[in-house]
Design a protein around this motif. Structure first.
Motif, PDB file in Angstrom:
ATOM      1  N   GLN A  50      42.393  25.769  43.810  1.00 21.98           N
ATOM      2  CA  GLN A  50      43.541  26.243  44.584  1.00 21.98           C
ATOM      3  C   GLN A  50      44.837  25.996  43.812  1.00 21.98           C
ATOM      4  N   LEU A  51      44.921  24.800  43.219  1.00 20.80           N
ATOM      5  CA  LEU A  51      46.128  24.479  42.443  1.00 20.80           C
ATOM      6  C   LEU A  51      46.263  25.436  41.259  1.00 20.80           C
ATOM      7  N   LEU A  52      45.172  25.601  40.518  1.00 17.87           N
ATOM      8  CA  LEU A  52      45.197  26.454  39.339  1.00 17.87           C
ATOM      9  C   LEU A  52      45.655  27.868  39.664  1.00 17.87           C
ATOM     10  N   HIS A  53      45.097  28.394  40.740  1.00 17.09           N
ATOM     11  CA  HIS A  53      45.412  29.775  41.099  1.00 17.09           C
ATOM     12  C   HIS A  53      46.863  29.920  41.569  1.00 17.09           C
ATOM     13  N   LEU A  54      47.328  28.925  42.294  1.00 10.73           N
ATOM     14  CA  LEU A  54      48.708  28.998  42.792  1.00 10.73           C
ATOM     15  C   LEU A  54      49.699  28.789  41.651  1.00 10.73           C
ATOM     16  N   TYR A  55      49.371  27.865  40.782  1.00 16.93           N
ATOM     17  CA  TYR A  55      50.204  27.597  39.604  1.00 16.93           C
ATOM     18  C   TYR A  55      50.339  28.880  38.779  1.00 16.93           C
ATOM     19  N   ALA A  56      49.204  29.560  38.608  1.00 12.20           N
ATOM     20  CA  ALA A  56      49.195  30.820  37.859  1.00 12.20           C
ATOM     21  C   ALA A  56      50.035  31.880  38.573  1.00 12.20           C
ATOM     22  N   LEU A  57      49.805  31.996  39.870  1.00 11.66           N
ATOM     23  CA  LEU A  57      50.524  33.011  40.649  1.00 11.66           C
ATOM     24  C   LEU A  57      52.035  32.807  40.550  1.00 11.66           C
ATOM     25  N   ASN A  58      52.455  31.563  40.631  1.00  9.35           N
ATOM     26  CA  ASN A  58      53.887  31.257  40.540  1.00  9.35           C
ATOM     27  C   ASN A  58      54.463  31.548  39.166  1.00  9.35           C
ATOM     28  N   ARG A  59      53.588  31.789  38.199  1.00  9.73           N
ATOM     29  CA  ARG A  59      54.041  32.134  36.851  1.00  9.73           C
ATOM     30  C   ARG A  59      53.625  33.555  36.492  1.00  9.73           C
ATOM     31  N   GLY A  60      53.427  34.372  37.534  1.00  7.15           N
ATOM     32  CA  GLY A  60      53.190  35.795  37.307  1.00  7.15           C
ATOM     33  C   GLY A  60      51.817  36.143  36.771  1.00  7.15           C
ATOM     34  N   ILE A  61      50.805  35.355  37.166  1.00 10.53           N
ATOM     35  CA  ILE A  61      49.445  35.615  36.674  1.00 10.53           C
ATOM     36  C   ILE A  61      48.464  35.553  37.834  1.00 10.53           C
ATOM     37  N   LEU A  62      47.676  36.604  38.005  1.00  9.43           N
ATOM     38  CA  LEU A  62      46.663  36.619  39.066  1.00  9.43           C
ATOM     39  C   LEU A  62      45.271  36.451  38.457  1.00  9.43           C
ATOM     40  N   LEU A  63      44.585  35.398  38.912  1.00  9.68           N
ATOM     41  CA  LEU A  63      43.191  35.175  38.506  1.00  9.68           C
ATOM     42  C   LEU A  63      42.275  35.640  39.622  1.00  9.68           C
ATOM     43  N   THR A  64      41.010  35.890  39.285  1.00 10.75           N
ATOM     44  CA  THR A  64      40.041  36.262  40.312  1.00 10.75           C
ATOM     45  C   THR A  64      39.883  35.101  41.292  1.00 10.75           C
ATOM     46  N   PRO A  65      40.022  35.351  42.581  1.00  9.24           N
ATOM     47  CA  PRO A  65      39.884  34.250  43.527  1.00  9.24           C
ATOM     48  C   PRO A  65      38.437  33.780  43.582  1.00  9.24           C
ATOM     49  N   PHE A  66      38.224  32.661  44.195  1.00  7.38           N
ATOM     50  CA  PHE A  66      36.887  32.069  44.389  1.00  7.38           C
ATOM     51  C   PHE A  66      36.365  31.373  43.125  1.00  7.38           C
ATOM     52  N   HIS A  67      36.812  31.791  41.958  1.00  8.61           N
ATOM     53  CA  HIS A  67      36.516  31.025  40.748  1.00  8.61           C
ATOM     54  C   HIS A  67      37.600  31.274  39.725  1.00  8.61           C
ATOM     55  N   ASN A  68      37.374  30.897  38.480  1.00  3.95           N
ATOM     56  CA  ASN A  68      38.464  30.921  37.488  1.00  3.95           C
ATOM     57  C   ASN A  68      38.192  31.958  36.417  1.00  3.95           C
ATOM     58  N   MET A  69      38.170  33.200  36.873  1.00  2.00           N
ATOM     59  CA  MET A  69      37.657  34.251  36.028  1.00  2.00           C
ATOM     60  C   MET A  69      38.776  35.206  35.641  1.00  2.00           C
ATOM     61  N   ALA A  70      38.659  35.755  34.445  1.00  2.00           N
ATOM     62  CA  ALA A  70      39.620  36.758  33.984  1.00  2.00           C
ATOM     63  C   ALA A  70      38.863  37.943  33.408  1.00  2.00           C
ATOM     64  N   LEU A  71      39.347  39.103  33.746  1.00  2.15           N
ATOM     65  CA  LEU A  71      38.734  40.349  33.289  1.00  2.15           C
ATOM     66  C   LEU A  71      39.811  41.154  32.567  1.00  2.15           C
ATOM     67  N   MET A  72      39.436  41.770  31.455  1.00  2.00           N
ATOM     68  CA  MET A  72      40.377  42.603  30.712  1.00  2.00           C
ATOM     69  C   MET A  72      40.147  44.069  31.086  1.00  2.00           C
ATOM     70  N   CYS A  73      41.211  44.839  31.143  1.00  2.00           N
ATOM     71  CA  CYS A  73      41.092  46.285  31.372  1.00  2.00           C
ATOM     72  C   CYS A  73      41.639  46.997  30.132  1.00  2.00           C
ATOM     73  N   PRO A  74      41.504  48.308  30.049  1.00  2.00           N
ATOM     74  CA  PRO A  74      41.969  48.997  28.832  1.00  2.00           C
ATOM     75  C   PRO A  74      43.465  48.825  28.571  1.00  2.00           C
TER      76      PRO A  74
END
Ligand code: PMP
Length: 455
Positions: free
Chosen positions: A407-431
């Motif tokens: 929860q901390l990680l995701h909120l910390y990221a969100l407050n710095r303009g970054i959205l991670l996949t909820p429920f875990h700590n996952m990142a996906l790249m798009c084109p």
């Protein structure tokens, strides 16, 4: 777990409270909308999971394009969640918009085929190596249909799934192993119709002995699996695991269903093609419509032939397979364009190195403070987990979970303009993801590690 004893819990809650206050302060418009939304929607959200976003309320979206979106407070975000893979093609990709816009004016749903269906099924056959395809509007439905057909073809009832799998809201899959290795309802399984032990046998990922024991019961219609687990963190297959599962399923006459909905990140033909796997059926949804509702499952000629002989024409609409809007013109146009013009071979060539760059950045952040964490890579997706070693199965992955830290990680990221996949700590790249987008995450992650461990 290792982590819980490593991270100072007081420090964690202190940081979380600080971030919560920042979040509330910087999102007044979302706060106002969330309050209004609560009048006619439980939790103020259109779908119950959306209450699980970090922060006191979800951010409301204004616009999303490519790898970014802007919320109603005018804040820009890098989106590594991408609608939990639904927007893996990037938000509103131009080719998909063009095809969908054209189709919108030409009829959306008629319950008759359009020529796009030929393009899409041919493309899927080429990518995944199965000749025949049927369409749904979600990956969940595609899994449900695959399971029904497997039961029809085998005359058996049970489905084997991996511990801590996720395949959509498929009844059979909401089961886990208890401490004694028995199949039980997953914690918080909502309203099961029957105990899952009647429909399901759960085995640990990478556990061939358990797989063989399950199949040897003679009760199993199908093994439904993700070639790598992606819904309890990422868990990769041990060398030879899938080949052995294939051999066992053949030996016991069990239908092997690969769910590529997330593992499509491994390449244009998913992990199935990347690892040379040979399932009897293959399911995919989410990404291949560029965000427009879609789902599909493929099968062999032999299976399709047997199904045709077993299901009388007169009853084909009432047997439990199909959907009124499935295969509609809009969905098919979206898939045709997304597959042939957006999620192409060339796109993966660009996306996969970005995920490696992201994972390298995470590893650097971990190393800088000696955090007992790991990062796992799977094509254009990567994920960090709170244990020193990569887990080899769902139980290990689940044991390293730390909800408060997440929860901390995701909120910390969100407050710095970054959205991670909820429920875990996952990142996906798009084109459309850029190196600068990835580096923003690297910086954020390094800062948080410093605050958590060195602060
Ligand atoms: N299969 C897998 C592997 C998934 O991860 C998901 C969703 N996370 C689904 C199926 C179901 O997708 P949907 O909710 O769009 O039906």
């Amino acid at each position: 777990t290792v982590l819980k004893s490593t991270v100072n819990r007081d420090r964690l809650s202190e940081l979380y409270e600080r971030e919560r206050a920042t979040f509330v302060l910087t999102h007044p418009r979302s706060a106002a909308l969330a309050e209004q939304a609560a009048t006619h929607m439980p939790g103020g959200v259109p779908m119950s999971w959306m209450v699980k976003w970090p922060g006191d309320f979800p951010i409301f979206i204004d616009t999303a394009k490519g790898a970014h979106f802007t919320d109603v407070d005018g804040i820009d975000y890098v989106d590594f969640c991408l609608g939990d893979t639904g927007a893996m093609a990037g938000h509103s990709p131009a080719a998909t918009i063009a095809a969908v816009t054209a189709q919108l004016a030409k009829g959306i749903t008629t319950m008759l085929p359009t020529a796009d269906a030929i393009t899409v099924s041919a493309e899927l056959a080429e990518r995944f190596g199965l000749p025949l395809w049927q369409f749904t509007l979600t990956a969940t439905d595609a899994n449900r249909h695959a399971i029904r057909y497997a039961r029809l073809l085998t005359g058996r009832r049970k489905i084997v799934v991996h511990n801590f799998c996720y395949h959509g809201s498929v009844d059979e899959a909401f089961a886990t192993l208890d401490a004694d290795g028995r199949t039980v309802d997953r914690r918080s399984n909502i309203g099961p119709g029957v105990p899952t032990s009647e429909t399901t046998i759960v085995v640990e990922f990478n556990d061939l002995a358990a797989m063989e024991a399950a199949l040897a019961t003679g009760e199993v219609a199908a093994v439904l699996l993700e070639p790598a687990l992606t819904n309890i963190g990422i868990v990769l297959p041990a060398p030879g695991y899938h080949q052995a599962v294939r051999e066992l399923t053949r030996r016991y006459g069990v239908v092997l269903i690969n769910d590529e909905t997330h593992t499509i990140c491994a390449g244009p033909g998913g992990l199935t093609r990347a690892a040379g796997l040979e399932p009897d059926m293959l399911v995919i949804g989410k990404s291949i419509g560029g965000g427009i509702a879609c789902g599909t499952f493929g099968m062999t000629d032999e299976m399709a032939g047997r199904i045709e002989r077993m299901v009388p024409l007169e009853d084909i609409d009432v047997g439990g397979i199909g959907g009124t809007l499935a295969g509609n013109g809009l969905s098919m146009a979206a898939m045709a364009a997304t597959l042939t013009e957006v999620l192409t071979e060339a796109a993966f060539v660009k996306m996969i190195p970005l995920a490696d760059r992201w994972a390298d950045g995470v590893q650097a952040g971990i190393d800088a403070v000696g955090a007992p964490w790991h990062v796992t890579r799977l094509g254009c997706r990567a994920e960090y987990g709170f244990s020193p070693e990569e887990p080899v199965n769902g139980s290990e992955a689940a044991a390293s979970d730390d909800f408060e830290l997440q929860q901390l990680l995701h909120l910390y990221a969100l407050n710095r303009g970054i959205l991670l996949t909820p429920f875990h700590n996952m990142a996906l790249m798009c084109p459309d993801t850029t190196e600068a987008d990835v580096d923003a995450h690297t910086q954020m992650f390094a800062d948080l590690c410093q605050e958590l461990f060195a602060g």
